[in-house]
Design a protein around this motif. Structure first.
Motif, PDB file in Angstrom:
ATOM      1  N   SER A 172       0.828  -1.202   0.000  1.00 67.69           N
ATOM      2  CA  SER A 172       0.000   0.000   0.000  1.00 67.69           C
ATOM      3  C   SER A 172       0.866   1.257   0.000  1.00 67.69           C
ATOM      4  N   TYR A 181      -5.617  -8.247   1.728  1.00 64.32           N
ATOM      5  CA  TYR A 181      -4.284  -8.179   2.331  1.00 64.32           C
ATOM      6  C   TYR A 181      -3.226  -7.601   1.383  1.00 64.32           C
ATOM      7  N   ARG A 238      -4.049   4.851   3.315  1.00 62.98           N
ATOM      8  CA  ARG A 238      -2.779   4.136   3.480  1.00 62.98           C
ATOM      9  C   ARG A 238      -2.915   2.614   3.437  1.00 62.98           C
ATOM     10  N   SER A 239      -4.061   2.057   3.775  1.00 61.30           N
ATOM     11  CA  SER A 239      -4.177   0.590   3.793  1.00 61.30           C
ATOM     12  C   SER A 239      -4.938   0.090   2.571  1.00 61.30           C
ATOM     13  N   SER A 240      -4.634  -1.144   2.171  1.00 58.65           N
ATOM     14  CA  SER A 240      -5.302  -1.727   1.001  1.00 58.65           C
ATOM     15  C   SER A 240      -6.807  -1.853   1.233  1.00 58.65           C
ATOM     16  N   ARG A 241      -7.224  -2.153   2.452  1.00 58.63           N
ATOM     17  CA  ARG A 241      -8.662  -2.271   2.743  1.00 58.63           C
ATOM     18  C   ARG A 241      -9.363  -0.925   2.617  1.00 58.63           C
TER      19      ARG A 241
END
Length: 199
Positions: A105, A156, A122-125
């Motif tokens: 990410s 993930y 910032r996170s893939s989710r």
């Protein structure tokens, strides 16, 4: 023996003169028009790295195809391809997003900031929650590809789709690289694709 050396030097000189053209000095104020060359001009430096300026788009796309290992349509965003190429080989480092090391990410957020000036989550989710979902057969270069390890499992991993079933990502076992969605591992774990609004 001496003649053979002279012949070799003359041949080498002629070969080099073919690739390196010399523009004679002129006293007129007329502008000098650069001649096209098949070789890229590596004289430009943006952030310490050589940024090639190509004579035409065909040469540029051929360069990216060879370096990235991707068949291109020659309509892709060259800034995206150049930026991905610049990040290739960066080692994997969890929680980081620099050329010293980056996770998946982190890599995606940096590329989108550098190429499009867009700040992604910032996170893939979180990224997945903020993109327009697109069908796998409708993916375009620059779309994000998301992975999970099975039904009901969380996302993930994330990468950037390039073309020809290839995507760029930062993998734990090799850092920033280009991989194929047709590889068994990625084919099995592919979850969805998403498009970031660029305006």
């Amino acid at each position: 023996m001496n003649n053979r050396i002279l012949y070799c030097l003359a041949a080498a000189s002629m070969a080099l003169s073919f690739f390196f053209e010399h523009t004679p000095e002129t006293s007129t104020s007329a502008p000098i028009i650069a001649q096209a060359s098949l070789l890229p001009d590596f004289s430009g430096f943006a952030d310490g790295t050589a940024l090639p300026v190509f004579a035409n788009d065909s040469v540029a796309y051929a360069h990216y195809e060879q370096k990235l290992g991707v068949a291109l349509d020659h309509t892709e965003d060259k800034d995206l391809l150049e930026t991905v190429l610049d990040w290739l080989g960066t080692p994997y480092r969890y929680g980081s997003n620099s050329k010293r090391g980056t996770d998946c990410s982190g890599f995606v957020t940096r590329v989108f900031k550098e190429v499009y000036g867009i700040t992604l989550q910032r996170s893939s989710r979180s990224m997945f929650q903020n993109v327009k979902h697109v069908a796998k057969d409708e993916m375009q270069p620059g779309d994000l590809v998301f992975f999970r390890r099975g039904p009901g499992q969380p996302i993930y991993h994330v990468g950037i789709y390039l073309n020809d079933s290839k995507f760029a990502h930062s993998a734990t076992n090799g850092g920033v690289m280009v991989s194929s969605l047709k590889q068994a591992y990625y084919q099995r774990n592919f979850y969805a694709a998403g498009r970031v609004a660029l305006n």
